[in-house]
Design an enzyme around this catalytic site. Sequence first.
Site, PDB file in Angstrom:
ATOM      1  N   HIS A   1      -8.230 -10.706  -2.000  1.00 56.62           N
ATOM      2  CA  HIS A   1      -8.970 -10.169  -0.368  1.00 56.62           C
ATOM      3  C   HIS A   1     -10.050 -11.063  -0.128  1.00 56.62           C
ATOM      4  O   HIS A   1     -11.269 -10.311  -0.063  1.00 56.62           O
ATOM      5  CB  HIS A   1      -8.682  -8.743  -0.035  1.00 56.62           C
ATOM      6  CG  HIS A   1      -9.421  -8.881   1.299  1.00 56.62           C
ATOM      7  ND1 HIS A   1      -8.079  -7.544   2.136  1.00 56.62           N
ATOM      8  CD2 HIS A   1     -10.464  -8.445   2.349  1.00 56.62           C
ATOM      9  CE1 HIS A   1      -8.900  -7.572   3.727  1.00 56.62           C
ATOM     10  NE2 HIS A   1      -9.835  -8.320   3.444  1.00 56.62           N
TER      11      HIS A   1
ATOM     12  N   HIS B   1       0.883  -1.269   0.067  1.00 57.52           N
ATOM     13  CA  HIS B   1      -0.369  -0.195  -0.025  1.00 57.52           C
ATOM     14  C   HIS B   1       0.962   0.824   0.344  1.00 57.52           C
ATOM     15  O   HIS B   1       1.573   1.573   0.879  1.00 57.52           O
ATOM     16  CB  HIS B   1      -1.109   0.248   1.483  1.00 57.52           C
ATOM     17  CG  HIS B   1      -1.736  -1.239   1.267  1.00 57.52           C
ATOM     18  ND1 HIS B   1      -3.629  -1.571   0.552  1.00 57.52           N
ATOM     19  CD2 HIS B   1      -1.734  -2.009   1.756  1.00 57.52           C
ATOM     20  CE1 HIS B   1      -4.352  -2.559   0.640  1.00 57.52           C
ATOM     21  NE2 HIS B   1      -2.973  -3.055   1.285  1.00 57.52           N
TER      22      HIS B   1
ATOM     23  N   ASN C   1      -7.008   1.023  -2.751  1.00 57.45           N
ATOM     24  CA  ASN C   1      -7.461   1.645  -2.139  1.00 57.45           C
ATOM     25  C   ASN C   1      -6.716   2.943  -1.440  1.00 57.45           C
ATOM     26  O   ASN C   1      -6.464   3.101  -0.567  1.00 57.45           O
ATOM     27  CB  ASN C   1      -7.814   0.498  -0.504  1.00 57.45           C
ATOM     28  CG  ASN C   1      -6.461   0.245  -0.420  1.00 57.45           C
ATOM     29  OD1 ASN C   1      -5.500  -0.084  -0.695  1.00 57.45           O
ATOM     30  ND2 ASN C   1      -6.254   0.069   1.286  1.00 57.45           N
TER      31      ASN C   1
ATOM     32  N   ASN D   1      -5.377  -6.984   9.127  1.00 55.39           N
ATOM     33  CA  ASN D   1      -6.294  -7.748   8.426  1.00 55.39           C
ATOM     34  C   ASN D   1      -5.981  -8.092   6.988  1.00 55.39           C
ATOM     35  O   ASN D   1      -6.012  -7.957   6.622  1.00 55.39           O
ATOM     36  CB  ASN D   1      -7.909  -7.295   8.755  1.00 55.39           C
ATOM     37  CG  ASN D   1      -8.843  -7.578   8.272  1.00 55.39           C
ATOM     38  OD1 ASN D   1      -9.008  -9.039   8.765  1.00 55.39           O
ATOM     39  ND2 ASN D   1      -9.782  -7.464   7.571  1.00 55.39           N
TER      40      ASN D   1
ATOM     41  N   GLY E   1      -3.485  -2.463   9.690  1.00 52.96           N
ATOM     42  CA  GLY E   1      -2.012  -2.916   9.552  1.00 52.96           C
ATOM     43  C   GLY E   1      -0.840  -2.692   9.618  1.00 52.96           C
ATOM     44  O   GLY E   1      -0.675  -1.177  10.602  1.00 52.96           O
TER      45      GLY E   1
ATOM     46  N   ASP F   1       2.021  -6.917   2.784  1.00 55.06           N
ATOM     47  CA  ASP F   1       1.079  -6.212   2.898  1.00 55.06           C
ATOM     48  C   ASP F   1       1.427  -4.467   3.852  1.00 55.06           C
ATOM     49  O   ASP F   1       0.708  -4.990   4.608  1.00 55.06           O
ATOM     50  CB  ASP F   1       0.185  -7.040   3.547  1.00 55.06           C
ATOM     51  CG  ASP F   1      -1.138  -6.581   4.004  1.00 55.06           C
ATOM     52  OD1 ASP F   1      -1.513  -4.898   3.467  1.00 55.06           O
ATOM     53  OD2 ASP F   1      -2.126  -7.109   4.545  1.00 55.06           O
TER      54      ASP F   1
END
Length: 372
Positions: A131, A15, A47, A230, A276, A257
């Site tokens: 996911h 991310h 996202n 998560n 996260g 992640d």
Amino acid sequence: MQIMKLPAFADVHVHLREPGFEYKETIASGTAAAAAGGVTDVCSMPNLKPVPDSIEALRPQLEATSSSAIVRVHPFGAITVGESGKTLADMEGLAPFVCGYSDDGHGVQDAGLMREAMLRAKALGKTISAHCEVNSLLVPGGCVHDGQWARDNGFTGISSASEWKMVERDLELVRDTRCRYHVCHVSTKESVALVRDAKADGLPVSCETAPHYLVLTDADLRDEGRFKMNPPVRSAADREALREGLADGTVDCVATDHAPHSSEEKGRGLRGSAFGVVGLETSFPILYTCLVEQGLVSLDRLVEAMAVRPREIFGLPQADAAQDFVEVELGCRQVIDASLFVSKGHATPFDGMEVHAHIVRTVCGGRTVFGV
Ligand SMILES: [Zn+2]
């Protein structure tokens, strides 16, 4: 002590937070963190604001990448408009610019919509990176694995079934559509078994797990935001299944992640913090120390899982031996100090852990992007 040259790593689940959330991370800071971790290719999750569900919405990310990335960034396109799970994104329009499609952060709840997405991805020759999370199996306030630790300490859990029930559903859809399908951040033993069986049946499936699921269990939890992600770290039996899966290739690759947040967002304990943790800068040292040195996974298999398989799955060129490599020092003693991270995010459950490897130099496309 020993310096070793390895193919540069590829992390297919990162991310970078830009555009939209630059206070958490930017393409400049996130790719610098990748370089510091020996990673020269990152697949960036959608996202973002805007969510890249059309070419217009992807453009700000492409522009920021060309001006400020120091390693290669391969964006995912969204599966659904706004990642809202209602209608499909412009998958055809995005196809030339994306490494695959994902609604990471959300499971696609509607099986019919997922089936249609798989048919389109298959026609476009692209991979869906899923996911897996069934919303109806979630309990409000869940923040850790629904297991012994949660019960003993009075926390609301996130069940294993909320993950593997969607893996199971999607694998049935793959049986029908024959779409190239990849499961994100596998955390449960049931998911590992489902993927193993699907592979034995010849389905075009692959999966990743992250270092925290391979190293930690819920017994390691503390009521601190840096232990909240998560899916959550699960039981010792789940960790064991993931280690076996990584060793035998059922778990194809390790992705971090990497999910940076501000210290304020991570400073509210397990219940109040955002989900996260960061991972780009610590992945190889941790896995070398906890898996290779312990004799659980060979160094060759770890390199395959961090450098070779991720590129195969998402159709990225393999690291060129002369142009894309990482020099690592093995057998040293270092303590992970999250305050020194290049990433804007500093929340990691591994802060303070002693590791026996570190990244000396990273070369991307013939250019030294980390070290000297
Ligand atoms: Zn996710």
